[in-house]
Design an enzyme around this catalytic site. Structure first.
Site, PDB file in Angstrom:
ATOM      1  N   ARG A  42       0.810  -1.218   0.000  1.00 18.34           N
ATOM      2  CA  ARG A  42       0.000   0.000   0.000  1.00 18.34           C
ATOM      3  C   ARG A  42       0.847   1.275   0.000  1.00 18.34           C
ATOM      4  O   ARG A  42       0.311   2.366  -0.023  1.00 18.34           O
ATOM      5  CB  ARG A  42      -0.905   0.041   1.242  1.00 18.34           C
ATOM      6  CG  ARG A  42      -2.039  -0.955   1.169  1.00 18.34           C
ATOM      7  CD  ARG A  42      -2.853  -0.909   2.464  1.00 18.34           C
ATOM      8  NE  ARG A  42      -3.696  -2.076   2.593  1.00 18.34           N
ATOM      9  CZ  ARG A  42      -4.993  -2.099   2.319  1.00 18.34           C
ATOM     10  NH1 ARG A  42      -5.586  -1.018   1.875  1.00 18.34           N
ATOM     11  NH2 ARG A  42      -5.692  -3.197   2.461  1.00 18.34           N
ATOM     12  N   ILE A  52      -1.073 -10.572   5.168  1.00 17.50           N
ATOM     13  CA  ILE A  52      -1.631 -11.776   4.548  1.00 17.50           C
ATOM     14  C   ILE A  52      -0.550 -12.809   4.258  1.00 17.50           C
ATOM     15  O   ILE A  52      -0.786 -13.802   3.584  1.00 17.50           O
ATOM     16  CB  ILE A  52      -2.356 -11.415   3.223  1.00 17.50           C
ATOM     17  CG1 ILE A  52      -1.395 -10.693   2.269  1.00 17.50           C
ATOM     18  CG2 ILE A  52      -3.597 -10.556   3.485  1.00 17.50           C
ATOM     19  CD1 ILE A  52      -1.951 -10.452   0.879  1.00 17.50           C
ATOM     20  N   HIS A  93      -7.289  -9.531   7.076  1.00 20.83           N
ATOM     21  CA  HIS A  93      -7.380  -9.494   5.607  1.00 20.83           C
ATOM     22  C   HIS A  93      -7.185 -10.869   4.979  1.00 20.83           C
ATOM     23  O   HIS A  93      -6.925 -10.969   3.784  1.00 20.83           O
ATOM     24  CB  HIS A  93      -6.356  -8.493   5.044  1.00 20.83           C
ATOM     25  CG  HIS A  93      -6.623  -7.073   5.479  1.00 20.83           C
ATOM     26  ND1 HIS A  93      -5.674  -6.084   5.444  1.00 20.83           N
ATOM     27  CD2 HIS A  93      -7.750  -6.499   5.976  1.00 20.83           C
ATOM     28  CE1 HIS A  93      -6.198  -4.939   5.892  1.00 20.83           C
ATOM     29  NE2 HIS A  93      -7.450  -5.174   6.228  1.00 20.83           N
ATOM     30  N   CYS A 130     -12.210 -22.040  -3.382  1.00 18.41           N
ATOM     31  CA  CYS A 130     -13.254 -22.004  -4.408  1.00 18.41           C
ATOM     32  C   CYS A 130     -14.437 -21.197  -3.867  1.00 18.41           C
ATOM     33  O   CYS A 130     -14.949 -21.482  -2.785  1.00 18.41           O
ATOM     34  CB  CYS A 130     -13.700 -23.417  -4.766  1.00 18.41           C
ATOM     35  SG  CYS A 130     -15.185 -23.418  -5.797  1.00 18.41           S
ATOM     36  N   CYS A 190     -17.729 -23.959  -3.884  1.00 16.84           N
ATOM     37  CA  CYS A 190     -17.835 -25.120  -2.978  1.00 16.84           C
ATOM     38  C   CYS A 190     -16.923 -25.006  -1.756  1.00 16.84           C
ATOM     39  O   CYS A 190     -16.938 -25.879  -0.892  1.00 16.84           O
ATOM     40  CB  CYS A 190     -17.566 -26.432  -3.727  1.00 16.84           C
ATOM     41  SG  CYS A 190     -15.823 -26.740  -4.091  1.00 16.84           S
ATOM     42  N   SER A 227       0.167   2.028  10.193  1.00 20.41           N
ATOM     43  CA  SER A 227      -0.065   3.473  10.254  1.00 20.41           C
ATOM     44  C   SER A 227      -1.365   3.781  11.004  1.00 20.41           C
ATOM     45  O   SER A 227      -1.680   4.938  11.256  1.00 20.41           O
ATOM     46  CB  SER A 227      -0.116   4.055   8.842  1.00 20.41           C
ATOM     47  OG  SER A 227      -1.050   3.325   8.074  1.00 20.41           O
ATOM     48  N   ASN A 241       6.250   2.132  15.357  1.00 16.01           N
ATOM     49  CA  ASN A 241       6.071   2.356  13.917  1.00 16.01           C
ATOM     50  C   ASN A 241       7.086   3.385  13.442  1.00 16.01           C
ATOM     51  O   ASN A 241       7.398   4.323  14.170  1.00 16.01           O
ATOM     52  CB  ASN A 241       4.636   2.857  13.635  1.00 16.01           C
ATOM     53  CG  ASN A 241       4.272   2.735  12.172  1.00 16.01           C
ATOM     54  OD1 ASN A 241       4.540   1.702  11.562  1.00 16.01           O
ATOM     55  ND2 ASN A 241       3.687   3.761  11.607  1.00 16.01           N
TER      56      ASN A 241
HETATM   57 ZN    ZN Z   1     -15.428 -25.734  -6.152  1.00 17.04          ZN
END
Ligand code: ZN
Length: 246
Positions: A34, A101, A119, A127, A130, A194, A218
């Site tokens: 970011r 992440i 996040h 998927c 499913c 931040s 920070n």
């Molecule tokens: Zn699927």
């Protein structure tokens, strides 16, 4: 000395809730997606609805993921991550809330049930029909073999990394647990964020209102500095080990 006082609050206190943002991962060599010079400033943002509706947008989304994945896959946790593991071993860590992440907290040795990923995670691909999972490595492999926007092999539904995209709401259960962790700790330790976007902007204040000490580490100023008991603008991998007594 500020550092000694902050260390005292952490080591003598009962419970710590950690909060981490991109700053802790950049010290492991992962670019801040970011930041002004980050990947996202060069790439077009693909919103969730666009991903759902257009094959061209899905292909662009996956192209960007493929671009950023090797840096995440190959990164190693740094002493900042290890500091939280020490708190967990001492049974002081209530939860580690993260905007990241990359899965580095789990790879540093934190148990998965302590990590609240606001996040989502990029190490898993789900998927949308499913809910079957595959690994990002498998998706990466299929894309490199020419399947530019891979589909589920069970139901042909759309596969998407298990991250929260722009235009997608944050997971309610993770938000709820994060608020609880903020309200039940004696120290809220906010690191490498931040503290501008929600819920990063409000969780530290929730903790303060419930009586916790707020410590912010920070590199740059944050809007919450004036509410903090201690602010450190230093390298995370240098300060955190000192704060937890490594
Ligand atoms: Zn699927």
């Amino acid at each position: 000395m500020n550092l000694d006082q902050a260390k005292h609050w952490i080591t003598a206190g009962k419970s710590v809730t950690g909060f981490t943002g991109a700053g802790i991962s950049t010290e492991s060599g992962i670019p801040d997606f970011r930041s002004p010079n980050g990947v996202w400033s060069r790439n077009r943002t693909v919103y969730f609805q666009e991903f759902m509706n257009n094959e061209t947008d899905r292909i662009e989304y996956w192209r960007q993921k493929v671009e950023s994945w090797p840096a995440m896959r190959d990164a190693s946790p740094n002493p900042g991550h290890i500091a939280f593991v020490k708190l967990a071993r001492e049974h002081k860590l209530i939860a580690l809330i993260t905007q990241n992440i990359d899965g580095l907290h789990q790879r540093s040795g934190l148990k998965a049930d302590l990590v609240l990923e606001l996040h989502g995670t990029t190490s898993k691909v789900t998927c949308l029909t499913c809910r079957d999972d595959i690994s990002m490595d498998e998706a990466f492999e299929r894309i490199s073999q020419g399947e530019l926007a891979p589909k589920c092999r069970l139901c042909r539904g759309l596969l998407k990394p298990a991250t929260v995209s722009f235009g997608q709401t944050l997971p309610m259960n993770v938000l709820h647990e994060s608020r609880q962790a903020a309200q039940t700790c004696t120290v809220f330790l906010a690191v490498g964020s931040s503290l501008v976007v929600e819920p990063a902007a409000s969780l530290p204040l929730l903790a303060k209102q419930a009586g916790a000490k707020l410590i912010i580490v920070n590199q740059s100023k944050t809007p919450l500095d004036r509410f903090a008991d201690f602010v450190f603008r230093d390298n995370i991998s240098q300060v955190l080990p000192q704060l937890v007594g490594i």
